[in-house]
Every structure is written in structure tokens, then in C-alpha cells.
Design a protein around this motif. Structure first.
Motif, mmCIF file in Angstrom:
data_model
loop_
_atom_site.group_PDB
_atom_site.id
_atom_site.type_symbol
_atom_site.label_atom_id
_atom_site.label_comp_id
_atom_site.label_asym_id
_atom_site.label_seq_id
_atom_site.Cartn_x
_atom_site.Cartn_y
_atom_site.Cartn_z
ATOM 1 N N TYR A 159 0.690 -0.967 0.001
ATOM 2 C CA TYR A 159 0.064 0.111 0.103
ATOM 3 C C TYR A 159 0.979 1.581 -0.003
ATOM 4 O O TYR A 159 0.222 2.253 -1.105
ATOM 5 N N ALA A 160 2.358 1.126 0.608
ATOM 6 C CA ALA A 160 2.415 2.199 0.791
ATOM 7 C C ALA A 160 3.541 2.531 -0.567
ATOM 8 O O ALA A 160 3.427 3.635 -0.858
ATOM 9 N N ALA A 161 3.599 1.581 -1.335
ATOM 10 C CA ALA A 161 4.255 1.868 -2.388
ATOM 11 C C ALA A 161 2.994 2.433 -3.524
ATOM 12 O O ALA A 161 3.336 3.225 -4.712
ATOM 13 N N LEU A 162 1.757 2.442 -3.271
ATOM 14 C CA LEU A 162 0.780 3.023 -4.601
ATOM 15 C C LEU A 162 0.769 4.554 -4.082
ATOM 16 O O LEU A 162 1.471 5.227 -4.847
ATOM 17 N N TYR A 163 1.669 5.347 -2.863
ATOM 18 C CA TYR A 163 2.565 6.278 -2.778
ATOM 19 C C TYR A 163 3.596 6.818 -3.378
ATOM 20 O O TYR A 163 3.401 7.839 -4.032
ATOM 21 N N ALA A 164 4.638 6.085 -3.251
ATOM 22 C CA ALA A 164 5.400 5.919 -3.823
ATOM 23 C C ALA A 164 5.556 6.141 -5.081
ATOM 24 O O ALA A 164 6.373 6.907 -5.687
ATOM 25 N N THR A 165 4.319 5.649 -6.325
ATOM 26 C CA THR A 165 4.796 5.866 -7.383
ATOM 27 C C THR A 165 3.636 6.795 -7.508
ATOM 28 O O THR A 165 3.088 6.984 -8.847
ATOM 29 N N GLY A 166 3.417 7.860 -6.722
ATOM 30 C CA GLY A 166 2.276 8.329 -7.185
ATOM 31 C C GLY A 166 2.211 9.219 -7.986
ATOM 32 O O GLY A 166 0.957 9.074 -9.157
ATOM 33 N N ASN A 182 7.580 -2.761 -8.271
ATOM 34 C CA ASN A 182 8.187 -2.462 -6.774
ATOM 35 C C ASN A 182 8.249 -3.145 -5.889
ATOM 36 O O ASN A 182 8.319 -4.551 -6.540
ATOM 37 N N SER A 190 9.405 -0.083 3.276
ATOM 38 C CA SER A 190 8.831 0.747 2.418
ATOM 39 C C SER A 190 10.126 2.265 1.482
ATOM 40 O O SER A 190 9.355 2.913 1.164
ATOM 41 N N VAL A 196 11.350 2.891 -1.468
ATOM 42 C CA VAL A 196 11.515 2.183 -2.647
ATOM 43 C C VAL A 196 13.278 2.666 -3.112
ATOM 44 O O VAL A 196 13.756 3.237 -3.395
ATOM 45 N N TYR A 229 15.382 1.686 -5.319
ATOM 46 C CA TYR A 229 15.341 1.716 -7.435
ATOM 47 C C TYR A 229 16.701 0.528 -7.536
ATOM 48 O O TYR A 229 16.474 -0.062 -8.832
ATOM 49 N N LEU A 247 -7.566 6.014 -2.860
ATOM 50 C CA LEU A 247 -7.532 5.787 -2.037
ATOM 51 C C LEU A 247 -7.965 5.631 0.099
ATOM 52 O O LEU A 247 -9.169 6.169 -0.214
ATOM 53 N N GLN A 251 -6.414 7.376 -7.255
ATOM 54 C CA GLN A 251 -5.168 7.312 -7.900
ATOM 55 C C GLN A 251 -5.176 6.218 -9.769
ATOM 56 O O GLN A 251 -5.637 5.132 -10.062
ATOM 57 N N PHE A 267 -3.238 4.238 -12.737
ATOM 58 C CA PHE A 267 -2.412 3.097 -12.616
ATOM 59 C C PHE A 267 -2.645 2.495 -14.252
ATOM 60 O O PHE A 267 -3.873 3.103 -15.195
#
Lengths: 272, 796
Positions: A229-236, B601, B606, B608, B610, B704, B710, B712
């Protein structure tokens, strides 16, 4: 030097190869795969519910599967028992006999477009020791397009919790009034009654006074969420550099299927 | 030096005073006019399968000659095949063979078979093609005669990549092709989006391409080797020349000093002259016609930029046994691929988009080698090379988008990519060849390379996503042996290469072998196999929207492992005086391939990271190549067909194999050359299955927890789409200009060439941008019909 020109072999070969080349260029049309989009937040203490939808194709020329998204046979398995969800129409499904419990692992499976769609998630622990620095904050009224804020602003509201394993938290702030009074006057559009703080794996976050848009009572919901879920914001800000599939918990489908847990506090935003 | 040309081989047979002469003849092969040594020329006993090739400095040593009146045949592309009848009592060492360029061939000089190949497929070598720039101008071009382009007309080398001079050999990628220029490795061979190669053919003497199964002497690459030898410069007389085409101007000078020093300097630069722009603009509408297909609006981008390069080579022969040469290369490109578009999608809202993008790239190579060759004695020859090679690339791509919605409010957003890649290679190597016995030649050597490779990639403002900075040493040695068995019917070349790589602290052993069996003087069967490792890789950075890019990285880390390949090759060839028929099948497995993608991902944590987005996979490629070549006569040329497959398996993309980006199923090519007096006509046609790509396929929204939505996007199966088939015809005509009455020589030509005669729209790649759930698709196309005019003059 005179040499006769036996062009025939080359010519025949050319024709042969050409016909082979032209006849073998069939390709499967795999431009668009009709895949299910799942949205489910498995919140501790709530009934199980989810929604299924289709993705919007970029091309007009697509074939959809004959599966009816309002009438799928969706199975949920947890603690060794399997339940079939009741369709509510409009892609919504629920089962009021399933109450989400912290520590359980939930598995979802159904068939869509001849593919077995599966997803799995666990429910994180309830936040511990969620605290706020103040229970009320006085914010002077503001006027749009003024350079800088008007009046003296109070300190930000500090929210804290325990996070020994560095997992992911964020706070949603909701105004609870039916007709709330905006803090800023003269704005063109209408501000949202709900906003959030960025996801963090620390033990503290803060809300600045002007993050609030309205006066009145607010709910502060601290969510303990999983990394997907946190990744949803990371790729926001889905940029042109990548097309990220946000959830790694779903196979043969897209969307979000994630467990979460929450705790709630309240704060009053006061007109001076 | 005494030698004679003879036109009638029967004369040799009728000579009655033959003496046993079962030993060897050694010497050098040179161009008669310029004194340039001719490397890798083929020297054969006439009517037999006994033969050798000269080394990089033109020296050869032919053994097992049955009689002192035998006839030997020397062939070299671009030159008339030369037959020499040995005479009793003639010197058998320091034997000098001088060859005449084909164009200078005149009636009064008695030369043998009228062969003047543009390209030479060596029947006895596995998967090897040889070419010299001598006859290159006969082939159609887009403004520059280009040696790597010409190779793309051969089977097994993809011809549908106008945008890559780097060769896609047998399902391999250009980075898997080792390019050696006078001994130093060239890491990036593209000029102008790859439409032209980095190599100025005026400065080149010889190019050999090993399509696979190559010998232990070469290493560090998985697929193939391109070995380029630069000219030493005219050793006899001062020479100067210039070419002017609609694309570029190209000048060179050759300055000999005394009989020990020769030099050549060549420079070229592209320009966009008036005529060029006019012609280019006529056939390529910029920005132009937007064709909307159900919510997609299409626009096109036309490319613009310039390049220059300079080559210099200075050769000094202090003694009869030593050659010292310094070769220097520098080439730079400045590319501008910016575009602008304003589109109104059909479906969806009444929003309008305007999209302007800046895409500037500077890149180039600096390379240099210092070589010392020594002929210690008739049996031992050595080559020692110290070299430096640097590839640098700097890319700045920023996009500004503005959206005007139905209420008239405008929203502008900007994004960017900042990408730099800098590779440095310091190498020292020493190669030896030693004639152990009449039929056994040992080749061995050692090598050491220090790599320093940096890559940074920043997305949006100044957020650095990837920053790699690696250094390593690669050292090792090889041993191989050329063995002739069964009276030269079998040529066997086993070898082993051992390398030590400091990043992994491991030894790598690469056993290899190839064999050619000459059933008779017309039919040859061939086979080769070998293990290959690659320590510096060009990694693909997957970018579905803007087109994937590559960057060089040092291998050996967890992210980018050392890749390896196995080759298996089988082939047969039939060659008579007029025709060559060749068929070769190959199967190649590839391990530890690397791709970089931001599409996935990380699962844990948490933050990220790369650097986790390197993905490892494997692959294979297989195929069969057919070639029919007509070698002599007024009409010459060849027809080739390749049936190929290149597939990869990266678990992150899919559970099964998917087509690699360079996968081409069918490839058909034909080249026709016709000569009439001073006129040379040529025509080529190529057809290739479209290459695969991945495209955005749809969108979805997720609500969300804070109530916001959001968007995608989903993509098609990895490389699940195919571009339309690529095909193109080119034609050219050249008129040769001769000077001198008694001693006529070609001093230049006027050439007219038309590229893509029937103006086929071939798609290079697709670009997408997504705004408000709408997708804007841009087809980036290859060149339409492009005429070119070349004027070429030289003093001699």
C-alpha cells in the motif's frame, strides 16, 4: 571476359524466400488482456468487502471476456475455511460473516477471463500508543492570494505512535462537520474535507496548522499499512518513465488487496 | 622481387621441370599502388584446399607446397584475385606479392579470374565475413559509404535497425559484438542515432566479422567480433582526397616520410545543407498530421543533429622486422530529438494537450592504441598493444506538458531524465603466433584491462535514482592452435581462454573449438562451439513510454552478474568459380542477462530502493542462414535468407519465454551489382519481420484510504506486440573518373544513391505519454525516401 548469365537460380530462390517471408507474418493480437481490477482493504474489525472492475482499454478494438463482473464466484480462504462472497451488484461483493482479524492471512481466488486470479494478504497489528500533542488548535482566518499567512499561527500538531519494526504508517484527517466553515475565504474551488500525511516508517508525523481547510471537529485515523500500500504513494506521480504495477500481492489481476489496521483520535480546529 | 602473373593455369601443369619443394613460402602481401600491407588475405595453392591467411600486418607463411612450379592464388575483397606461378630458384622468404585494386585492372595487365568481391565469405572459416572499403561505394548509401551498414546486407546480421550501426548478429545485441579498431575496443559505434557508424571508411583498410564460434584470441563478448584494421597510409607517395555528399564532407591526407614512416589523417563532419534540408523536408513532414485512433492522437518526430570524427594513424618501420604504429580516434555526436505536438483526443473529455519535449544527447568515443609488431624470425611473430578507450554519453530529456481543460484552465507540468554514462578501458595485450610444425601454428597471448565505468540516472528534478561507479581488473591468457590434418583437408582450431576478474575474484575458463572439413576443393563442412563470458554489459533500461535505452555497466555485482553464452554452429558451403552457396545453422544459449526496469515495486520495506530494479534472466537464439552469391560477371550480387528466433526469459516479466527486443523471424536480403564500362549500378532490397515491443494497454483507478483516486496503467505482455514488417529498397549508380593516359588510374567517382526508393514508412519505435487517462502515441519513423549525391576525388 564473357560469361553467360545464369540468373535463374537466384531469381527462383528470391521468389521462394519472398513468398515464405510474406506468408509467415501472422501475429497474435495480445494488445489488451481483459484483466480484473480488485479493490479490497481488509481493515481489522470490519466485514469483508471488495469490488471488482475492468480496466479501461486504450484501444477501441478489444475483446472482453464473457465473464460478468457482477456475478463472479469469488472464494475467500482463511484459517482453513473457505467462503464464497455474495455479489451485491455493480462489482461489489461482501460477506458479513467474515470479520477481519489481526494476524490472519486471507487468500482470494476466482476465475476471470480463463485465468485464475489470486491474491493474498495478512492483517498488520493495531497501532500502539497513538498520541497527539494537543486536542485543539486555534487557527486565524486566512484570505486567498494574500502573501503569507495572516495572524500568528500555532505550532504544528504532533502525532506519535510506537513502531519498533519500522513498518508503514500514515494518517488520514477527516473533517466531521456537515457544513464546515472554511479557514480560507476568497478561494475559487472547494477544498477537500479529507487529507493525509505522507506514509512513513518513523514513529511521528505532524500536521501544520494551514493543512487544515475547515474549522470544526476532525477525526485523525492512524493506519498501519503493508509495504504494497505504501508503494501506491511511492509511485503516486506515475511518470512517463515507468508504468508501475502497484500491488505485488495479486496475480493475474491488478489493483489493491491489502490488510490494514487503524486507531482514531480527534482534534478540534477552533476559530479564534 | 620476382614474380609473374599468369593467366593460364594449364601452363603450370605442362611445365616439365618440376622439383620437389615440400616446404614453405613466406612473405608479405601488399597493395601495389599504396604499399599498404593487406591483412587477412587468403593465399591458396591453386586447385587444392591448402591455404593460409596473412596476419594483421600482411605477413603470411604457406607450407606444404608440392612443387617449385606450383601456382598460388591470392584473394582479397576489392582486389582482383591474383595467380602467381612459382619459379624454380625463386626466393622462398620475404616473398612480396603485390595486388592490384579491382578498379585499376586494365586489359594490358594479365590477371587471372575476374573477381572483385565487395564482400568475401570465407568458405573455410566458420561464420566469417570479410570486407574492405575498396568497393564499398558501389553499394547504395544514405550519405556515407558505411562498412557496418554493408555488413547488415549479409545473412545473420539484422538489417532492419536503421537506428543502429551496432550489429545485431544472430539474435545478439550490439554490446555482445566486440568491436576492435586497431586493437582498442570501441564501445559505441553509432553516429546520428545509429544511422551512420563511427568508422570513416576512408581511414579503414580491412574489416573481418566473426558471426559466432570465434576463436580464443578474442574475448569479453557473448556473440560476435568485428575486427577493424585502419590504413597505414600510402607508403610510396603523398596522397590527398575528399568526399562531399549531401550529408557530410570527408577529407583525408596520406603523408609518407622516407620509406620508414607513413601516416594518414581523416576527418569528416556532417552538415545540414540547404539541399539536404529541402530534400529531407519534402519527404518528412515534421510534427505534422495528427491521426487519431479512438482516443489516441498520433504525431511524428523527425530527427536532427550533427556528428564529426577524426582518425589518425602513424606508422614507423625502424627495421625490416619491426612496425610501430599509433592509432587515434575521436568521434562526437550532438543529437537533438525535440518535438512538439498539440492534440485533441476523440474520446473522453474536450481537454486539449500540448506537449513539448527536449531531448538532447552528447556522446562520443576517444580511443587510441600503440602497437608494436615484430617478426622475430620466420616462425615467430608478435603484436603488443597498449590501448585506451573512452565512451561517454550525456543525456538530458525534459518534457513540458500543458493541459487545457474544458473550463479553460491550463495546468503545466514538467518532467526530465538526466543520464550520464562514462566508460574507460585501459588495456595491454600481447599476441604471438609460432609455426610449430608445417601443419601446426600455435597462437597465444596475455591481456589485462582496467575498467572504470560510471552511470548515473536521475528522474524528474534532481532525484538520483541510480548511481553506479565501478572499477575492476580483468587479466588472463589464451592458447590456441591452428592444425591442418589429412593433407589440409581438415582445419582444426582448438583453444582455451582463461580470465581472472577482480570484481568476482574468480577465474573464468572458456574452451572453444572450430573445424572445417574440405571434402574437395568445392565443398566444405564446418562446425564450431565454445563458451563465452562478458564482463562489461550494456544494460537495457526498459522504458515503455519513451523508448528503452541502454547504458554500460561493469558486471560481477549481485545486480549485474557476469553473463555467459554457449555457441553451437554447423554449416556447409559449396563454391565454384562463379557461385557460392552457403548454409549455416546456429544455436546460442545466454545466461545472466540483465535488464533494468522501474515497472516493478520492491516487495519489502517502504523505502523504494531503485537499485533493486535490476532483473536477471536468460535467453537463447537460434536460426538458419542461406546465402547464394554470384561472384563473377557483369551482374553480381547475392541473395540471403535468415530464419531466426531470439527469446528471453526474465521471471519478473513472465513465467515463459518472450521474444527478445531484437527478435526477427524472417529476414530476406538481395544485393545486385551491375557494371557497364565506367558505370556501376546497384540495387538492394531487404525485408524483415517487425520487431517486438511492449505498449501501454489500459488504465484503472484505485480509491485510496484518504478518498482520493489514483490512476494506474497496464501494459501488454512483454514484447507482445510487433511493429509492422520492415522493408526497403535502395538503388545507386556510380560513374568512375579515371586520369592518366598510359597509366590510367581511378581518381574518383560521382555517385547518386536513393535510399528507401518507394518511400516505405518503417516504424522505429513508439512513444507514449499519458495525461488525464488519455494516451498520446507518437510513431517515431525511420527515414523516408532519401536521395544522396556523392562526389569523391583523390590524388591517387
Amino acid at each position: 571476359m564473357k560469361i553467360s548469365m545464369p540468373k535463374k537460380p537466384i531469381f527462383i530462390l528470391a521468389v521462394l524466400f519472398l513468398s515464405m517471408a510474406v506468408s509467415c507474418t501472422k501475429e497474435d493480437n495480445t494488445e489488451f488482456t481483459d484483466a480484473a481490477i480488485i479493490e479490497a482493504y481488509l481493515n481489522d474489525g470490519h466485514y469483508f468487502s471488495l469490488s471488482v472492475s475492468r480496466q479501461i482499454p486504450f484501444s477501441d478494438n478489444v475483446t472482453y471476456s464473457s465473464d460478468d463482473i457482477n456475478n463472479l464466484s469469488i472464494a475467500i480462504n482463511y484459517n482453513g475455511s473457505t467462503h464464497t462472497l455474495t455479489p451485491l451488484g455493480n462489482g461489489q461483493y461482501s460477506d458479513s460473516t467474515i470479520v477481519i482479524n489481526q494476524g490472519n492471512v486471507y487468500n482470494l481466488s476466482f476465475t476471470f477471463n480463463n485465468q485464475n486470479v489470486t491474491a493474498t494478504t495478512s492483517i498488520p497489528a493495531k497501532p500502539i500508543n497513538f498520541q497527539q500533542s494537543v486536542t485543539g488548535i486555534t487557527v486565524p482566518p486566512q484570505v486567498e492570494s494574500h502573501s503569507g499567512p495572516t495572524g500568528t499561527l500555532p505550532d504544528p500538531v504532533e502525532l506519535s505512535w510506537n513502531n519498533p519494526d519500522g513498518s508503514n504508517y500514515f494518517v488520514v484527517i477527516q473533517n466531521m462537520e456537515t457544513n464546515p466553515v472554511p479557514i480560507t475565504t476568497g478561494a475559487t474551488g472547494q477544498s477537500d474535507k479529507t487529507f493525509r500525511t505522507p506514509p512513513t516508517n518513523l514513529t511521528v508525523t505532524e500536521i501544520r496548522p494551514l493543512d487544515f481547510q475547515y474549522y470544526g471537529m476532525h477525526r485523525l485515523i492512524l493506519y498501519h499499512v503493508l509495504p504494497d500500500y505504501a508503494a501506491l504513494y511511492a509511485t503516486g506521480n506515475n511518470s512517463s518513465q515507468n508504468l508501475a504495477n502497484p500491488s505485488t500481492a495479486i496475480t493475474n489481476g491488478y489493483g489493491i488487496f491489502t490488510g490494514l489496521n487503524s486507531d482514531t483520535l480527534f482534534i478540534d480546529v477552533i476559530h479564534p | 622481387m620476382l614474380f609473374s602473373f599468369i593467366s593460364n593455369a594449364a601452363l603450370a601443369q605442362s611445365d616439365s621441370i618440376q622439383k620437389p619443394f615440400n616446404h614453405k613460402l613466406s612473405g608479405i602481401i601488399k597493395d601495389k599502388g599504396t604499399g599498404e600491407a593487406l591483412p587477412f588475405a587468403i593465399i591458396q595453392l591453386k586447385g587444392t584446399t591448402t591455404g593460409v591467411t596473412s596476419n594483421v600486418d600482411g605477413y603470411f607463411s604457406l607450407t606444404n607446397i608440392p612443387a617449385d612450379t606450383s601456382t598460388i592464388v591470392v584473394s582479397y575483397p576489392g582486389y582482383s584475385a591474383t595467380e602467381i606461378q612459382l619459379k624454380p630458384g625463386q626466393a622462398t622468404t620475404d616473398f612480396k606479392i603485390e595486388m592490384l585494386p579491382a578498379a585499376k585492372q586494365l586489359k594490358e595487365v594479365t590477371v587471372s579470374a575476374e573477381r572483385e568481391d565487395v564482400m568475401l565469405v570465407d568458405r573455410s572459416n566458420v561464420s566469417m565475413i570479410k570486407m574492405t572499403p575498396k568497393k564499398l561505394e558501389q553499394l547504395p548509401n544514405i550519405g556515407e559509404k558505411d562498412i557496418l551498414r554493408a555488413f547488415q546486407l549479409m545473412p545473420g546480421i539484422s538489417s532492419s535497425n536503421e537506428s543502429s550501426s551496432g550489429l545485431y548478429v544472430r539474435g545478439g545485441t550490439p554490446d555482445q559484438n566486440l568491436v576492435l579498431y586497431d586493437g582498442f575496443t570501441v564501445y559505441h559505434v553509432d553516429h546520428l542515432y545509429g544511422f551512420y557508424s563511427a568508422f570513416n571508411s576512408n581511414a579503414l583498410k580491412d574489416v573481418q566479422l566473426y558471426k559466432g564460434g570465434f576463436e580464443s584470441k578474442f574475448g569479453g563478448r557473448l556473440s560476435s567480433v568485428t575486427e577493424i584494421t585502419g590504413k597505414d597510409g600510402n607508403q610510396n607517395k603523398f596522397n590527398v582526397g575528399a568526399d562531399v555528399s549531401l550529408l557530410s564532407f570527408n577529407v583525408f591526407a596520406e603523408v609518407p616520410i622516407g620509406d620508414k614512416f607513413s601516416s594518414i589523417v581523416a576527418f569528416r563532419r556532417s552538415y545540414r545543407g540547404l539541399l539536404y534540408n529541402q530534400i529531407f523536408g519534402m519527404f518528412n513532414a515534421t510534427g505534422g498530421t495528427a491521426k487519431a485512433e479512438g482516443g489516441r492522437a498520433t504525431t511524428s518526430t523527425t530527427v536532427a543533429s550533427f556528428f564529426y570524427d577524426v582518425n589518425g594513424k602513424f606508422t614507423y618501420r625502424p627495421t625490416k622486422k619491426d612496425i610501430i604504429s599509433l592509432s587515434i580516434y575521436n568521434g562526437t555526436d550532438k543529437l537533438d530529438n525535440s518535438s512538439a505536438a498539440t492534440e485533441q483526443p476523440i474520446s473522453g473529455s474536450s481537454s486539449t494537450f500540448s506537449n513539448s519535449s527536449t531531448d538532447l544527447t552528447n556522446y562520443g568515443n576517444i580511443g587510441s592504441s600503440l602497437k608494436w609488431s615484430r617478426r622475430w624470425n620466420d616462425k615467430l611473430y608478435s603484436n603488443t598493444i597498449a590501448s585506451y578507450s573512452n565512451y561517454y554519453s550525456d543525456r538530458n530529456n525534459s518534457q513540458t506538458k500543458s493541459i487545457t481543460d474544458s473550463l479553460g484552465a491550463t495546468n503545466t507540468s514538467s518532467q526530465g531524465i538526466f543520464e550520464t554514462n562514462n566508460l574507460q578501458d585501459y588495456s595491454l595485450k600481447s599476441d604471438y603466433q609460432y609455426d610449430l610444425k608445417n601443419n601446426v601454428q600455435l597462437q597465444f597471448g596475455g591481456f589485462g584491462t582496467y575498467y572504470d565505468i560510471q552511470y548515473t540516472y536521475a528522474q524528474n528534478d534532481t532525484v538520483t535514482i541510480l548511481n553506479k561507479n565501478n572499477q575492476a581488473y580483468l587479466t588472463g591468457a589464451y592458447l590456441q592452435s591452428k592444425i591442418d590434418l589429412l593433407h589440409n583437408k581438415i582445419h582444426f582450431l582448438p583453444g582455451i581462454r582463461a580470465s581472472y576478474f577482480t570484481t568476482t575474484n574468480k577465474m573464468y575458463y572458456e574452451p572453444r573449438a572450430s573445424v572445417a572439413y574440405n571434402i574437395n576443393d568445392k565443398i566444405t563442412l564446418k562446425a564450431a562451439t565454445g563458451l563465452y563470458y562478458q564482463f562489461a554489459n550494456r544494460v537495457t533500461r526498459e522504458d515503455i513510454l519513451a523508448g528503452s535505452r541502454d547504458f554500460w555497466l561493469l558486471s560481477g555485482t549481485n545486480d549485474v552478474p557476469v553473463s555467459s553464452a554457449m555457441h553451437y554452429i554447423l554449416g556447409a558451403a559449396y563454391e565454384n568459380d562463379n557461385y557460392l552457396f552457403s548454409v549455416e545453422g546456429y544455436y546460442k544459449t545466454l545466461s545472466n542477462l540483465t535488464e533494468y526496469s522501474l515497472r516493478f515495486n520492491p516487495q519489502q520495506g517502504s523505502d523504494v530502493s531503485y537499485s533493486e530494479n535490476f532483473f536477471t534472466g536468460k535467453g537463447f537464439s537460434r536460426g538458419i542462414e542461406f546465402l547464394v552469391q554470384r561472384k563473377v560477371g557483369k551482374i553480381k550480387g547475392w541473395v540471403s535468407y535468415t530464419l531466426g528466433q531470439a527469446q528471453n526469459l526474465f521471471p519478473v516479466y513472465s513465467t515463459g519465454y518472450f521474444p527478445a527486443a531484437q527478435d526477427v523471424t524472417h529476414e530476406f536480403k538481395t544485393v545486385l551489382l551491375y557494371k557497364y564500362k565506367k558505370w556501376n549500378f546497384s540495387a538492394t532490397w531487404v525485408y524483415a519481420t517487425g520487431r517486438p515491443y511492449t505498449a501501454p494497454s489500459g488504465a484503472y483507478n484505485v480509491t485510496l484510504l484518504d478518498g482520493s483516486q489514483q490512476s494506474f496503467y497496464t501494459v501488454t505482455a512483454k514484447n507482445g506486440q510487433r511493429l509492422p514488417a520492415y522493408h526497403r529498397a535502395d538503388i545507386a549508380v556510380n560513374y568512375s573518373i579515371f586520369a592518366g593516359k598510359k597509366n590510367r588510374r581511378e581518381i574518383g567517382y560521382i555517385g547518386v544513391s536513393v535510399f528507401n526508393v518507394y518511400n516505405r514508412t518503417n516504424v522505429w519505435y513508439k512513444q507514449y505519454s499519458i495525461t488525464n487517462g488519455q494516451i498520446l502515441q507518437t510513431n517515431v519513423n525511420y527515414l523516408g525516401i532519401t536521395p544522396n549525391l556523392t562526389l569523391s576525388f583523390k590524388l591517387r
